[in-house]
Design a protein around this motif. Structure first.
Motif, PDB file in Angstrom:
ATOM      1  N   LYS A 126     -18.705  -3.161   5.439  1.00 18.03           N
ATOM      2  CA  LYS A 126     -18.856  -1.882   4.743  1.00 18.03           C
ATOM      3  C   LYS A 126     -17.691  -1.730   3.764  1.00 18.03           C
ATOM      4  O   LYS A 126     -16.675  -2.415   3.895  1.00 18.03           O
ATOM      5  CB  LYS A 126     -18.833  -0.732   5.753  1.00 18.03           C
ATOM      6  CG  LYS A 126     -20.107  -0.636   6.570  1.00 18.03           C
ATOM      7  CD  LYS A 126     -19.938   0.219   7.804  1.00 18.03           C
ATOM      8  CE  LYS A 126     -19.903  -0.682   8.998  1.00 18.03           C
ATOM      9  NZ  LYS A 126     -19.724  -0.122  10.283  1.00 18.03           N
ATOM     10  N   ARG A 127     -17.843  -0.848   2.798  1.00 19.37           N
ATOM     11  CA  ARG A 127     -16.752  -0.617   1.859  1.00 19.37           C
ATOM     12  C   ARG A 127     -16.518   0.876   1.713  1.00 19.37           C
ATOM     13  O   ARG A 127     -17.457   1.670   1.771  1.00 19.37           O
ATOM     14  CB  ARG A 127     -17.107  -1.178   0.483  1.00 19.37           C
ATOM     15  CG  ARG A 127     -17.170  -2.681   0.472  1.00 19.37           C
ATOM     16  CD  ARG A 127     -17.400  -3.151  -0.936  1.00 19.37           C
ATOM     17  NE  ARG A 127     -17.613  -4.587  -0.964  1.00 19.37           N
ATOM     18  CZ  ARG A 127     -17.223  -5.366  -1.965  1.00 19.37           C
ATOM     19  NH1 ARG A 127     -16.595  -4.849  -2.990  1.00 19.37           N
ATOM     20  NH2 ARG A 127     -17.460  -6.650  -1.941  1.00 19.37           N
ATOM     21  N   VAL A 128     -15.253   1.216   1.536  1.00 21.21           N
ATOM     22  CA  VAL A 128     -14.915   2.622   1.318  1.00 21.21           C
ATOM     23  C   VAL A 128     -13.736   2.696   0.351  1.00 21.21           C
ATOM     24  O   VAL A 128     -12.832   1.864   0.404  1.00 21.21           O
ATOM     25  CB  VAL A 128     -14.598   3.320   2.667  1.00 21.21           C
ATOM     26  CG1 VAL A 128     -13.441   2.629   3.383  1.00 21.21           C
ATOM     27  CG2 VAL A 128     -14.283   4.800   2.464  1.00 21.21           C
ATOM     28  N   VAL A 129     -13.790   3.698  -0.542  1.00 22.72           N
ATOM     29  CA  VAL A 129     -12.650   3.936  -1.435  1.00 22.72           C
ATOM     30  C   VAL A 129     -11.695   4.883  -0.706  1.00 22.72           C
ATOM     31  O   VAL A 129     -12.053   6.011  -0.381  1.00 22.72           O
ATOM     32  CB  VAL A 129     -13.110   4.540  -2.775  1.00 22.72           C
ATOM     33  CG1 VAL A 129     -11.901   4.887  -3.642  1.00 22.72           C
ATOM     34  CG2 VAL A 129     -14.025   3.556  -3.502  1.00 22.72           C
ATOM     35  N   LEU A 130     -10.481   4.419  -0.426  1.00 21.51           N
ATOM     36  CA  LEU A 130      -9.536   5.199   0.381  1.00 21.51           C
ATOM     37  C   LEU A 130      -8.503   5.919  -0.469  1.00 21.51           C
ATOM     38  O   LEU A 130      -7.921   6.912  -0.048  1.00 21.51           O
ATOM     39  CB  LEU A 130      -8.825   4.290   1.381  1.00 21.51           C
ATOM     40  CG  LEU A 130      -9.716   3.675   2.458  1.00 21.51           C
ATOM     41  CD1 LEU A 130      -8.920   2.662   3.273  1.00 21.51           C
ATOM     42  CD2 LEU A 130     -10.285   4.752   3.371  1.00 21.51           C
TER      43      LEU A 130
ATOM     44  N   LEU B 286      -2.517   5.239  -3.775  1.00 21.70           N
ATOM     45  CA  LEU B 286      -1.688   4.552  -2.784  1.00 21.70           C
ATOM     46  C   LEU B 286      -0.287   4.426  -3.368  1.00 21.70           C
ATOM     47  O   LEU B 286      -0.112   3.866  -4.451  1.00 21.70           O
ATOM     48  CB  LEU B 286      -2.261   3.158  -2.495  1.00 21.70           C
ATOM     49  CG  LEU B 286      -1.402   2.216  -1.647  1.00 21.70           C
ATOM     50  CD1 LEU B 286      -1.194   2.775  -0.241  1.00 21.70           C
ATOM     51  CD2 LEU B 286      -2.043   0.822  -1.567  1.00 21.70           C
ATOM     52  N   VAL B 287       0.692   4.981  -2.659  1.00 15.80           N
ATOM     53  CA  VAL B 287       2.081   4.840  -3.096  1.00 15.80           C
ATOM     54  C   VAL B 287       2.673   3.649  -2.353  1.00 15.80           C
ATOM     55  O   VAL B 287       2.791   3.654  -1.128  1.00 15.80           O
ATOM     56  CB  VAL B 287       2.897   6.120  -2.826  1.00 15.80           C
ATOM     57  CG1 VAL B 287       4.332   5.940  -3.330  1.00 15.80           C
ATOM     58  CG2 VAL B 287       2.236   7.321  -3.481  1.00 15.80           C
ATOM     59  N   LEU B 288       3.008   2.627  -3.101  1.00 14.10           N
ATOM     60  CA  LEU B 288       3.517   1.408  -2.489  1.00 14.10           C
ATOM     61  C   LEU B 288       5.002   1.553  -2.138  1.00 14.10           C
ATOM     62  O   LEU B 288       5.686   2.445  -2.637  1.00 14.10           O
ATOM     63  CB  LEU B 288       3.324   0.227  -3.457  1.00 14.10           C
ATOM     64  CG  LEU B 288       1.868  -0.084  -3.814  1.00 14.10           C
ATOM     65  CD1 LEU B 288       1.791  -1.029  -5.006  1.00 14.10           C
ATOM     66  CD2 LEU B 288       1.142  -0.681  -2.609  1.00 14.10           C
ATOM     67  N   ASP B 289       5.481   0.641  -1.293  1.00 19.27           N
ATOM     68  CA  ASP B 289       6.896   0.591  -0.920  1.00 19.27           C
ATOM     69  C   ASP B 289       7.801   0.581  -2.145  1.00 19.27           C
ATOM     70  O   ASP B 289       8.888   1.143  -2.142  1.00 19.27           O
ATOM     71  CB  ASP B 289       7.162  -0.709  -0.141  1.00 19.27           C
ATOM     72  CG  ASP B 289       7.323  -0.435   1.338  1.00 19.27           C
ATOM     73  OD1 ASP B 289       7.158   0.733   1.737  1.00 19.27           O
ATOM     74  OD2 ASP B 289       7.612  -1.388   2.081  1.00 19.27           O
ATOM     75  N   SER B 290       7.318  -0.071  -3.202  1.00 21.75           N
ATOM     76  CA  SER B 290       8.111  -0.215  -4.418  1.00 21.75           C
ATOM     77  C   SER B 290       8.174   1.085  -5.208  1.00 21.75           C
ATOM     78  O   SER B 290       8.941   1.188  -6.167  1.00 21.75           O
ATOM     79  CB  SER B 290       7.473  -1.285  -5.300  1.00 21.75           C
ATOM     80  OG  SER B 290       6.156  -0.863  -5.665  1.00 21.75           O
TER      81      SER B 290
ATOM     82  N   ALA C 243      -4.498   2.895  -7.733  1.00 17.73           N
ATOM     83  CA  ALA C 243      -5.774   3.585  -7.498  1.00 17.73           C
ATOM     84  C   ALA C 243      -6.796   3.060  -8.507  1.00 17.73           C
ATOM     85  O   ALA C 243      -6.413   2.730  -9.627  1.00 17.73           O
ATOM     86  CB  ALA C 243      -5.603   5.098  -7.669  1.00 17.73           C
ATOM     87  N   PRO C 244      -8.043   2.982  -8.161  1.00 17.48           N
ATOM     88  CA  PRO C 244      -8.521   3.225  -6.810  1.00 17.48           C
ATOM     89  C   PRO C 244      -8.226   2.037  -5.895  1.00 17.48           C
ATOM     90  O   PRO C 244      -8.023   0.933  -6.368  1.00 17.48           O
ATOM     91  CB  PRO C 244     -10.039   3.377  -7.013  1.00 17.48           C
ATOM     92  CG  PRO C 244     -10.332   2.501  -8.204  1.00 17.48           C
ATOM     93  CD  PRO C 244      -9.114   2.583  -9.095  1.00 17.48           C
TER      94      PRO C 244
ATOM     95  N   ASP D 251       2.870  -2.046   3.166  1.00 19.92           N
ATOM     96  CA  ASP D 251       1.762  -1.554   2.344  1.00 19.92           C
ATOM     97  C   ASP D 251       0.413  -2.000   2.914  1.00 19.92           C
ATOM     98  O   ASP D 251      -0.559  -1.250   2.891  1.00 19.92           O
ATOM     99  CB  ASP D 251       1.912  -2.049   0.900  1.00 19.92           C
ATOM    100  CG  ASP D 251       3.126  -1.436   0.203  1.00 19.92           C
ATOM    101  OD1 ASP D 251       3.428  -0.259   0.478  1.00 19.92           O
ATOM    102  OD2 ASP D 251       3.754  -2.148  -0.598  1.00 19.92           O
ATOM    103  N   LEU D 252       0.380  -3.236   3.432  1.00 19.94           N
ATOM    104  CA  LEU D 252      -0.872  -3.720   4.046  1.00 19.94           C
ATOM    105  C   LEU D 252      -1.267  -2.798   5.201  1.00 19.94           C
ATOM    106  O   LEU D 252      -2.428  -2.412   5.362  1.00 19.94           O
ATOM    107  CB  LEU D 252      -0.694  -5.152   4.581  1.00 19.94           C
ATOM    108  CG  LEU D 252      -0.275  -6.246   3.593  1.00 19.94           C
ATOM    109  CD1 LEU D 252      -0.127  -7.580   4.304  1.00 19.94           C
ATOM    110  CD2 LEU D 252      -1.294  -6.357   2.460  1.00 19.94           C
ATOM    111  N   VAL D 253      -0.247  -2.441   5.990  1.00 10.78           N
ATOM    112  CA  VAL D 253      -0.484  -1.610   7.178  1.00 10.78           C
ATOM    113  C   VAL D 253      -0.871  -0.186   6.770  1.00 10.78           C
ATOM    114  O   VAL D 253      -1.741   0.438   7.381  1.00 10.78           O
ATOM    115  CB  VAL D 253       0.775  -1.638   8.073  1.00 10.78           C
ATOM    116  CG1 VAL D 253       0.686  -0.605   9.176  1.00 10.78           C
ATOM    117  CG2 VAL D 253       0.975  -3.033   8.663  1.00 10.78           C
ATOM    118  N   LYS D 254      -0.217   0.310   5.724  1.00  6.17           N
ATOM    119  CA  LYS D 254      -0.510   1.648   5.223  1.00  6.17           C
ATOM    120  C   LYS D 254      -2.008   1.777   4.883  1.00  6.17           C
ATOM    121  O   LYS D 254      -2.642   2.787   5.184  1.00  6.17           O
ATOM    122  CB  LYS D 254       0.319   1.865   3.942  1.00  6.17           C
ATOM    123  CG  LYS D 254       0.762   3.270   3.680  1.00  6.17           C
ATOM    124  CD  LYS D 254       1.658   3.306   2.431  1.00  6.17           C
ATOM    125  CE  LYS D 254       3.020   2.642   2.649  1.00  6.17           C
ATOM    126  NZ  LYS D 254       3.777   2.445   1.381  1.00  6.17           N
ATOM    127  N   VAL D 255      -2.555   0.741   4.265  1.00  6.54           N
ATOM    128  CA  VAL D 255      -3.968   0.772   3.884  1.00  6.54           C
ATOM    129  C   VAL D 255      -4.860   0.721   5.132  1.00  6.54           C
ATOM    130  O   VAL D 255      -5.857   1.438   5.234  1.00  6.54           O
ATOM    131  CB  VAL D 255      -4.287  -0.383   2.905  1.00  6.54           C
ATOM    132  CG1 VAL D 255      -5.781  -0.460   2.627  1.00  6.54           C
ATOM    133  CG2 VAL D 255      -3.519  -0.198   1.607  1.00  6.54           C
TER     134      VAL D 255
END
Lengths: 196, 384
Positions: free
Chosen positions: B17-21, B28-32, B37-38, B136-140
């Motif tokens: 399935k796919r979803v826009v998060l 998405l605010v990255l560590d950097s 987005a999206p 960031d991977l985990v955040k998503v």
């Protein structure tokens, strides 16, 4: 609960961070954790480790004869080694490592100078077999047998102070009837609480 | 056989399935500090949620995995990458657990990555895609769980780069992860590990068709470089013993060697095939970004930070390594165990004997599966 475990548990304060070397199926740790301790085991056998997993007792599968390199100095309040000393290849090294990672140590072992063993050897001329040392000489994992006197000499040499010594009988329970002085002859084993 | 005692079966047909998060309004605010987005995420779920959501397991995939961890998409002979471990009656027992598996940020199997369209330009990001971290991977993944209405997970499970995410999960969200199972993982790559990454990236970036990462519209791509990268990486996933058993010095399709510079030995043919099939499923830029994420990962670098982070962690860990793994050998797992134990985080550790090297985590190694079964069985029992 195993009688010798009961004796050991009586020496562990609630809330202590405990390491059990040669923890087997984790039953002692399980009980200590139930009583509020924070526990970790080290066990070499696959069966023992799987039993720990089934109980949810944290365990590192490792060979304590190779030292405790993954554990930091002073990282435990108490390091326990119950009826395992006689089965390690390098008892002095293991004692040194216990002293390094733990502030106190609890060690139990069968006393090879127990009168019943002396009598068996004297009378039959064959290696003694007892409840605490149940194996024949050719299949025993117990390769470093010592007496209470022997152990105390090594403990002192390794810089330990004996805080408490509890003599145990062949069932592993506290031996009340004999005097400390006669322990080396009359006790089947001993549990030591050691500090630096 | 899984902990429930039922015989292991396949999940059968499953779907992604796919979803826009994350959207322009909520990027998405990255560590950097950069925003993205999206962000769309491809994911699969297996099993049923309990009313209290106490049975959620998050699967974190390794470098080249995807959302299809178990079951299949129509061809039962091509099951998901962790079908050995996940399914009804298997160690991650979908008869009792609700499993969420998603494709990583920066990947190329449905989740937003360098091959996705950059809304600012209307063309694929290529190397304009921002660098990101394991956090960031985990955040998503956490955003996906939030979308599913899940706030607590029973266990996060992963091997290799997946195991690195499992550790990060616990540090970043110390109250939300009951258990972490990290298989042949590491808290930081060694110089040798980074060296392998560097050579892989050089193979891709020096390919004349790489075109600074803007190869999507050219009809070509750094296929040569990407397949060489894969071939080399594949060597590090196997053990010398498993290569000896599998190929020895045997010649491909002949009795006698040809004595030429072409593909003659079986092992050459095998690697060439692995390199080639990889091109169909993987994007070169994703390979660059995801190997770079691993290089920079250094979970326990800051001792003071680690002390404060680990003091809050409520996660218990199972750390496993394999004795013939030289990609992330047992010393990597022991390093994790040492730090966790020093900070009083409960850990169980085993080095499992297996001839298959790093790849062991994907294979049916009985002692390994027994361990995961027993661990999860107790973890689940504890919650009820």
């Amino acid at each position: 609960m195993r009688a010798d475990h009961d004796v050991i548990a009586s020496l562990v304060p609630s809330g202590a961070r405990v390491l059990d070397l040669g923890c087997g199926d984790g039953s002692l740790l399980d009980e200590l954790i139930r009583r509020g301790a924070d526990g970790l085991g080290v066990e070499i056998s696959d069966e023992g480790v799987l039993a720990c997993l089934q109980r949810g007792v944290p365990v590192l599968q490792d060979d304590i004869d190779k030292g405790l390199d993954d554990l930091e100095d002073d990282s435990f309040d108490i390091v326990i080694m119950s009826l395992t000393l006689q089965a390690v290849h390098h008892p002095a090294l293991v004692l040194r490592e216990m002293n390094r990672v733990g502030r106190k140590s609890i060690i139990s072992f069968p006393n090879f100078a127990h009168w019943r063993l002396r009598a068996q050897l004297a009378a039959s001329g064959r290696m003694p077999v007892s409840p605490l040392l149940p194996y024949t000489w050719y299949e025993t994992p117990n390769i470093r047998l010592c007496s209470i006197k022997d152990f105390e000499a090594l403990a002192h040499a390794e810089g330990f102070t004996v805080e408490e010594r509890i003599l145990i009988n062949e069932g592993g329970a506290r031996e009340g009837a004999i005097t400390q002085r006669a322990g080396n002859l009359l006790a089947a084993g001993a549990v030591y609480l050691l500090s630096r | 056989m899984g902990a429930s005692g039922t015989p292991a079966r396949s999940l059968g047909l499953v779907e992604t399935k796919r979803v826009v998060l994350f959207t322009e309004d909520n990027p998405l605010v990255l560590d950097s500090g950069e925003t993205l987005a999206p962000v769309e995420v491809a994911y699969e779920t297996y099993g049923e949620r309990t009313a209290s959501d106490n049975n959620v397991v998050v699967i974190c995939h390794a470098l080249t995995g995807d959302a299809n961890a178990a079951g299949h998409h129509g061809d039962p002979t091509h099951p998901g990458w962790w079908d050995t471990l996940i399914g009804p009656g298997k160690p991650v027992d979908t008869d009792r657990l609700f499993v969420v598996s998603s494709n990583l940020l920066g990947g190329c199997q449905g989740t937003t990555g360098p091959s996705s369209i950059n809304p600012a330009t209307g063309t694929p990001y290529g190397l304009q895609f921002p660098l990101f971290t394991v956090s960031d991977l985990v955040k998503v993944q956490r955003a996906l769980l939030a979308h599913l209405g899940i706030t607590q997970i029973l266990a996060a499970v992963g091997g290799s780069l997946g195991g690195m995410q499992v550790l990060q999960w616990a540090l970043d969200y110390p109250d939300e992860v009951g258990h972490g199972i990290a298989v042949c993982a590491t808290a930081r790559l060694s110089a040798q590990n980074i060296a392998f990454s560097a050579v892989a990236r050089a193979a891709i970036m020096n390919d004349p068709d790489f075109a600074d990462g803007n190869y999507y519209a050219t009809g070509k791509g750094p296929d040569h470089g990407l397949s060489v990268a894969r071939m080399m990486a594949h060597i590090t996933y196997l053990s010398e013993e498993s290569m000896r058993q599998k190929f020895g010095r045997r010649i491909q399709d002949r009795e006698e060697p040809r004595f030429d510079l072409g593909v003659d030995f079986q092992v050459e043919s095998y690697l060439q095939h692995q390199g080639k099939v990889f091109l169909d499923r993987f994007d070169a830029n994703s390979y660059l970004y995801l190997t770079r994420v691993m290089d920079y990962f250094d979970l326990f670098a800051d001792a003071e930070l680690v002390r404060s982070q680990l003091a809050k962690v409520k996660t218990k860990f199972l750390v496993l390594s394999f004795d013939t793994d030289w990609r992330f050998d047992t010393s990597h797992s022991r390093g994790i165990v040492r730090t966790l134990t020093a900070h009083r985080v409960p850990v169980t550790f085993r080095e499992i004997s297996s001839p298959h090297g790093h790849d062991s985590f994907l294979l049916d190694v009985p002692e390994y599966h027994k361990t995961v079964s027993a661990y999860l069985d107790h973890a689940l029992a504890e919650t009820v």
